[in-house]
Design a protein around this motif. Structure first.
Motif, PDB file in Angstrom:
ATOM      1  N   ILE A 177      21.025  37.752  54.549  1.00 52.46           N
ATOM      2  CA  ILE A 177      20.021  38.138  55.549  1.00 52.46           C
ATOM      3  C   ILE A 177      19.381  36.883  56.150  1.00 52.46           C
ATOM      4  N   PHE A 178      18.966  35.946  55.286  1.00 50.60           N
ATOM      5  CA  PHE A 178      18.387  34.686  55.780  1.00 50.60           C
ATOM      6  C   PHE A 178      19.372  33.993  56.721  1.00 50.60           C
ATOM      7  N   ALA A 179      20.635  33.888  56.302  1.00 45.54           N
ATOM      8  CA  ALA A 179      21.650  33.184  57.099  1.00 45.54           C
ATOM      9  C   ALA A 179      21.866  33.866  58.444  1.00 45.54           C
ATOM     10  N   ASP A 180      21.909  35.175  58.441  1.00 47.39           N
ATOM     11  CA  ASP A 180      22.118  35.913  59.682  1.00 47.39           C
ATOM     12  C   ASP A 180      20.958  35.686  60.652  1.00 47.39           C
ATOM     13  N   ILE A 181      19.749  35.704  60.135  1.00 48.03           N
ATOM     14  CA  ILE A 181      18.571  35.555  60.993  1.00 48.03           C
ATOM     15  C   ILE A 181      18.334  34.103  61.401  1.00 48.03           C
ATOM     16  N   LEU A 182      18.555  33.175  60.486  1.00 51.65           N
ATOM     17  CA  LEU A 182      18.322  31.757  60.808  1.00 51.65           C
ATOM     18  C   LEU A 182      19.540  31.093  61.442  1.00 51.65           C
ATOM     19  N   GLY A 183      20.704  31.720  61.305  1.00 50.62           N
ATOM     20  CA  GLY A 183      21.896  31.196  61.956  1.00 50.62           C
ATOM     21  C   GLY A 183      22.494  29.966  61.325  1.00 50.62           C
ATOM     22  N   GLY A 184      22.476  29.879  60.014  1.00 48.72           N
ATOM     23  CA  GLY A 184      23.077  28.723  59.363  1.00 48.72           C
ATOM     24  C   GLY A 184      23.311  28.962  57.892  1.00 48.72           C
ATOM     25  N   GLU A 185      23.738  27.906  57.222  1.00 45.22           N
ATOM     26  CA  GLU A 185      23.950  27.972  55.778  1.00 45.22           C
ATOM     27  C   GLU A 185      22.600  27.975  55.073  1.00 45.22           C
ATOM     28  N   ILE A 186      22.511  28.710  53.984  1.00 48.94           N
ATOM     29  CA  ILE A 186      21.258  28.846  53.250  1.00 48.94           C
ATOM     30  C   ILE A 186      21.426  28.314  51.840  1.00 48.94           C
ATOM     31  N   PHE A 189      12.310  30.100  52.252  1.00 52.86           N
ATOM     32  CA  PHE A 189      12.616  30.449  53.637  1.00 52.86           C
ATOM     33  C   PHE A 189      12.037  29.397  54.589  1.00 52.86           C
ATOM     34  N   LEU A 190      10.789  28.996  54.368  1.00 51.23           N
ATOM     35  CA  LEU A 190      10.163  27.977  55.214  1.00 51.23           C
ATOM     36  C   LEU A 190      10.890  26.642  55.134  1.00 51.23           C
ATOM     37  N   VAL A 218       9.269  37.878  60.163  1.00 51.97           N
ATOM     38  CA  VAL A 218       9.070  39.272  60.585  1.00 51.97           C
ATOM     39  C   VAL A 218      10.423  39.975  60.701  1.00 51.97           C
ATOM     40  N   LEU A 219      11.415  39.290  61.230  1.00 52.77           N
ATOM     41  CA  LEU A 219      12.757  39.865  61.340  1.00 52.77           C
ATOM     42  C   LEU A 219      13.354  40.144  59.964  1.00 52.77           C
ATOM     43  N   VAL A 220      13.122  39.235  59.010  1.00 55.36           N
ATOM     44  CA  VAL A 220      13.604  39.445  57.637  1.00 55.36           C
ATOM     45  C   VAL A 220      12.918  40.667  57.030  1.00 55.36           C
ATOM     46  N   VAL A 221      11.603  40.761  57.187  1.00 58.84           N
ATOM     47  CA  VAL A 221      10.860  41.908  56.656  1.00 58.84           C
ATOM     48  C   VAL A 221      11.416  43.205  57.244  1.00 58.84           C
ATOM     49  N   PHE A 239       5.331  39.918  53.622  1.00 57.56           N
ATOM     50  CA  PHE A 239       5.558  38.846  54.593  1.00 57.56           C
ATOM     51  C   PHE A 239       5.398  37.466  53.951  1.00 57.56           C
ATOM     52  N   THR A 240       4.335  37.281  53.200  1.00 58.37           N
ATOM     53  CA  THR A 240       4.077  35.985  52.561  1.00 58.37           C
ATOM     54  C   THR A 240       5.157  35.645  51.545  1.00 58.37           C
ATOM     55  N   ALA A 241       5.615  36.643  50.809  1.00 62.70           N
ATOM     56  CA  ALA A 241       6.684  36.404  49.832  1.00 62.70           C
ATOM     57  C   ALA A 241       7.956  35.941  50.536  1.00 62.70           C
ATOM     58  N   VAL A 242       8.252  36.510  51.692  1.00 61.31           N
ATOM     59  CA  VAL A 242       9.434  36.070  52.444  1.00 61.31           C
ATOM     60  C   VAL A 242       9.301  34.590  52.789  1.00 61.31           C
ATOM     61  N   LEU A 243       8.161  34.191  53.305  1.00 64.56           N
ATOM     62  CA  LEU A 243       7.969  32.797  53.711  1.00 64.56           C
ATOM     63  C   LEU A 243       8.087  31.816  52.550  1.00 64.56           C
ATOM     64  N   ARG A 244       7.558  32.188  51.407  1.00 62.54           N
ATOM     65  CA  ARG A 244       7.453  31.249  50.275  1.00 62.54           C
ATOM     66  C   ARG A 244       8.617  31.286  49.291  1.00 62.54           C
ATOM     67  N   SER A 245       9.487  32.274  49.394  1.00 55.65           N
ATOM     68  CA  SER A 245      10.489  32.504  48.355  1.00 55.65           C
ATOM     69  C   SER A 245      11.876  31.994  48.712  1.00 55.65           C
ATOM     70  N   SER A 246      12.609  31.629  47.664  1.00 53.90           N
ATOM     71  CA  SER A 246      14.045  31.394  47.785  1.00 53.90           C
ATOM     72  C   SER A 246      14.714  32.768  47.764  1.00 53.90           C
ATOM     73  N   PRO A 247      15.989  32.849  48.087  1.00 49.62           N
ATOM     74  CA  PRO A 247      16.661  34.150  48.019  1.00 49.62           C
ATOM     75  C   PRO A 247      16.541  34.828  46.640  1.00 49.62           C
ATOM     76  N   ALA A 248      16.704  34.070  45.566  1.00 47.49           N
ATOM     77  CA  ALA A 248      16.612  34.656  44.218  1.00 47.49           C
ATOM     78  C   ALA A 248      15.199  35.137  43.911  1.00 47.49           C
ATOM     79  N   GLU A 249      14.199  34.355  44.297  1.00 45.85           N
ATOM     80  CA  GLU A 249      12.808  34.751  44.046  1.00 45.85           C
ATOM     81  C   GLU A 249      12.441  36.009  44.827  1.00 45.85           C
TER      82      GLU A 249
END
Length: 82
Positions: A18-27, A33-34, A44-47, A60-70
């Motif tokens: 999901i991160f890769a699709d939205i950010l357009g690159g390797e994760i 995420f930040l 917001v798109l990830v949420v 929302f805050t968890a998305v910004l601060r977390s790695s994919p596993a977290e």
């Protein structure tokens, strides 16, 4: 890039895709995420994607601060009945 075809398990790989699709690159699996170039608009798109895919509220805050596993762990915990 691998696409999510059916409703996948809530795991680090699904979140990474999901991160890769939205950010357009390797994760990187270990960076937030930040740290990987994400911003509030993309968070917001990830949420929205998470809520649509798994029908659970994503913080929302968890998305910004977390790695994919977290983030996967936080979402699995939110899905468990209390």
């Amino acid at each position: 890039m691998k696409q999510l075809d059916a409703v996948p398990a809530i795991d680090a790989e699904s979140i990474r895709l999901i991160f890769a699709d939205i950010l357009g690159g390797e994760i990187d699996d270990d960076s937030s995420f930040l740290a990987q170039g994400g911003d509030s608009f993309h968070a917001v798109l990830v949420v929205e994607r998470i809520e649509e895919l798994w029908e659970i509220e994503a913080d929302f805050t968890a998305v910004l601060r977390s790695s994919p596993a977290e983030l996967a762990e936080a979402l699995r915990a939110a899905r468990r009945p209390s």
